[in-house]
Design an enzyme around this catalytic site. Structure first.
Site, short mmCIF file in Angstrom:
data_model
loop_
_atom_site.label_atom_id
_atom_site.label_comp_id
_atom_site.label_asym_id
_atom_site.label_seq_id
_atom_site.Cartn_x
_atom_site.Cartn_y
_atom_site.Cartn_z
CG HIS A 113 -6.61 22.73 6.60
ND1 HIS A 113 -7.16 22.28 5.43
CD2 HIS A 113 -5.61 21.86 6.91
CE1 HIS A 113 -6.52 21.20 5.03
NE2 HIS A 113 -5.58 20.91 5.90
CG ASP A 152 -8.63 18.19 4.40
OD1 ASP A 152 -8.40 18.05 5.61
OD2 ASP A 152 -7.73 18.30 3.55
NE ARG A 171 -3.10 11.75 0.06
CZ ARG A 171 -3.42 11.81 1.35
NH1 ARG A 171 -3.36 10.73 2.11
NH2 ARG A 171 -3.78 12.95 1.89
CD GLN A 227 -7.73 14.29 2.57
OE1 GLN A 227 -7.46 15.38 2.08
NE2 GLN A 227 -6.93 13.68 3.41
CB CYS A 262 -2.92 21.50 3.96
SG CYS A 262 -2.88 19.73 4.08
CG HIS A 267 -3.51 19.34 8.84
ND1 HIS A 267 -3.33 19.62 7.51
CD2 HIS A 267 -2.36 19.66 9.47
CE1 HIS A 267 -2.10 20.10 7.34
NE2 HIS A 267 -1.49 20.13 8.51
CE LYS A 295 -0.43 10.86 14.39
NZ LYS A 295 -0.47 10.06 13.19
ZN LIG Z 1 -4.37 19.30 5.87
#
Ligand SMILES: [Zn+2]
Ligand SMILES: [Zn+2]
Length: 601
Positions: free
Chosen positions: A337, A335, A315, A333, A286, A467, A421
């Site tokens: 945004h 991912d 992680r 991911q 992010c 996200h 979410k």
């Molecule tokens: Zn994010």
């Protein structure tokens, strides 16, 4: 000293009842264990999804062979129909009680309860007493349909600096039918375990030398990943996302700004010193996408801005929770945004949901569950962000699902402090649910980074941020796919689609020629020219779960048609090569999960 009120009315299908049943079962197990293995100390025994566990400390090393004996004693205890009785005690009484029994872990738990200013309660049944906040059945009568499953090591309080305890897992259900169904599911799950199938099918491995929780994608798994990524990228581009690439490490100042150094610290790998600066591996993408947004001043005309990345993150998961592809230390991911204006919220949420549903359908998942997590309006101060934004975002999440006729569960008070979410859980072939996609609003990061855009009236406004991940982690999604299909992947995903098996070496040239023609037609064939008997070659191709086999003998070569075997055992003869190619090409193009074949006339 007052006795606590009875805790639940009996609705055996309610989550409360089932949790109470499982947790009560943990108490009964702890009693049985302490009776059978004197010197065992108790710690905690919560209900978990589908079951319960209890963590023990003591001289006996538990193995699965101990479980039937413990179970037998549990049944005897349960049949006594002992009531669970709770009472509030003073901290001093409790301390004296647990110290006298040498239960040092309970004393430590008590310290925590006292420090938090909570009430101290003891719950007993039969002659067993536990320090516990409650949530039990009225008596042991409901404990009938349970089974102990496994033994594992677990650190006290989940911290590897603490002593290692022994955890016994069990499952418990309101009815025999439910228990039997669950045990059958566990058996099926074992047969599909991606940790066995993945290496057996040569898809991926985890290498001791490199370290746990790090995934090596082998050529076949790598090819499948490439197909998954290419498909997703093309879909994202068609839906107005823009692809970006960002670094894997960043200066700690970035993580200070984003706040990850405080609220996500425990899951980040440590600092790497570079020329007197300190860097850390990224646990999330992010902040990087925010920096791209902020690389210049943005106008409302550029919004919504949808930045997408197959971003690899790291992680620090504790070794005890690592699990094959499902829980790892490095993963990628899908991912994205989305930065938008308040009036674009609903359209963006709809776009995300639509995309997510398309992913599930494409990969052959027909069932899913949606959960909408909203704030608890009574705890307004726990949340960051503007009240109007929260209201609009929450309304958008619900109204999109309603309009699409997608059933969902509303979870008030479950939202993160920074925004509401939608979580999507897939239901796989054997009925297990997997948390997959998330569409998460964030009212925190835009504020932390001071994000802005120029509004139509020339003023500077803060964009809204969403996200969004659909596969979630590609590694984990791949693990779910392996288990969902038990390795029998749809043709379009199969790394080897056709195995050409020769009867004798006299067919080698014909086999190689067929292989190159199939390749030229866009298929993924492989040949087995080994000097093995045809039965062995078929068996090996079946073990590899190859969708199609073509057996080439002298007669097939002479007739110019193909003898085709499907992996489910069906056999077709006299198939022309052009029929075969067009059938397989269609099966790939339509992403069918099982082929429609009839014997050609
Ligand atoms: Zn994010
Ligand atoms: Zn309890």
């Amino acid at each position: 000293m007052n006795t606590l009120a009875k805790e639940q009315s009996v609705d055996v299908d309610s989550r409360e009842y089932v949790d109470a049943l499982r947790h009560s079962c943990a108490h009964v197990m702890a009693q049985a264990v302490q009776e059978l293995f004197p010197g065992t100390r108790i710690t905690i025994g919560p209900a978990i999804e589908n079951g319960f566990y209890y963590d023990f400390d003591g001289p006996h090393h538990f193995t699965e062979e101990d479980l039937p004996k413990i179970e037998k004693r549990m049944r005897q205890i349960a049949e006594g129909n002992h009531p669970f009785i709770g009472k509030e005690v003073t901290p001093e009484e409790s301390r004296k009680f647990w110290e006298a029994r040498g239960e040092k872990f309970k004393v430590e738990l008590l310290d925590g309860i006292v420090a938090r200013g909570e009430k101290v309660t003891h719950y007993s049944h039969d002659n067993y007493v536990d320090l516990c906040r409650g949530g039990h059945l009225q008596d042991t009568r409901g404990i009938r349909h349970f089974k102990l499953l496994s033994v594992a090591g677990a650190y006290w309080r989940g911290d590897e600096k603490n002593p290692m305890l022994q955890r016994i897992y069990g499952t418990a259900w309101p009815t025999k039918d439910q228990l039997d169904k669950h045990l059958k599911m566990l058996e099926e799950a074992k047969a599909r375990d991606h940790r066995k199938l993945g290496p057996a099918l040569d898809l991926f491995s985890i290498q001791e030398l490199a370290g746990p929780g790090l995934i090596f994608w082998h050529p076949k798994g790598g090819l499948m990943r490439l197909i998954m990524e290419d498909w997703l990228r093309a879909e994202a581009l068609a839906r107005g996302y823009q692809m970006v690439y960002t670094p894997h490490i960043a200066n700690v100042e970035l993580w200070n700004t984003s706040g990850h150094r405080s609220f996500y610290k425990d899951n980040m790998f440590g600092e790497i010193e570079v020329e007197k600066g300190e860097y850390q591996l990224k646990p999330m993408n992010c902040p990087f996408h925010i920096l791209i947004y902020q690389s210049r001043l943005r106008s409302y005309r550029e919004l919504p801005l949808r930045l997408s990345e197959l971003g690899t993150v790291y992680r620090y998961e504790r070794s005890g929770v690592l699990h094959g592809l499902m829980r790892v230390r490095g993963f990628t991911q899908d991912d994205a945004h989305i930065f938008c204006t308040p009036d674009q919220i609903e359209g963006e949420v709809e776009g995300c949901i639509d995309f997510a549903l398309h992913v599930f359908k494409t990969f052959g998942f027909e069932r899913y569950q949606m959960e909408v997590s909203t704030w608890d309006p009574a705890k307004r101060s726990d949340y960051i962000g503007d009240e109007g934004d929260w209201g609009r975002a929450q309304a958008a999440l619900e109204s999109v699902l309603k309009r699409r006729g997608v059933p969902y569960k509303l979870c008030p008070g479950e939202a993160a402090f920074y925004g509401p979410k939608i979580d999507v859980k897939l239901i796989d072939a054997i009925g297990r649910s997997w948390q997959l996609s998330t569409v998460q609003f964030d009212f925190n990061l835009p504020r932390k980074f001071g994000m802005e855009y120029i509004a139509p009236d020339g003023s500077r406004k803060q964009p809204l941020m969403v996200h969004r991940a659909l596969y979630g982690s590609i590694e984990r999604f791949f693990g779910i796919l392996i288990e969902h299909y038990a390795g029998h992947f749809p043709l379009w995903l199969s790394p080897v689609q056709v195995k050409i098996l020769t009867l004798t070496e006299a067919q080698n040239d014909a086999a190689l020629a067929l292989e190159s023609r199939l390749k030229a037609a866009g298929l993924r064939p492989a040949v087995d020219l080994r000097g093995e008997k045809i039965g062995a070659k078929i068996r090996d191709a079946q073990l590899e779960k190859t969708p199609y086999m073509v057996v080439l003998g002298p007669r097939d070569v002479a007739s110019g048609t193909l003898a085709v075997r499907l992996r489910d055992g069906r056999q077709l003869s006299g198939v022309t090569e052009s029929q075969f190619v067009s059938k397989l090409s269609q099966e790939c193009a339509e992403k069918l999960t099982s082929p429609h074949w009839e014997q050609p006339q």
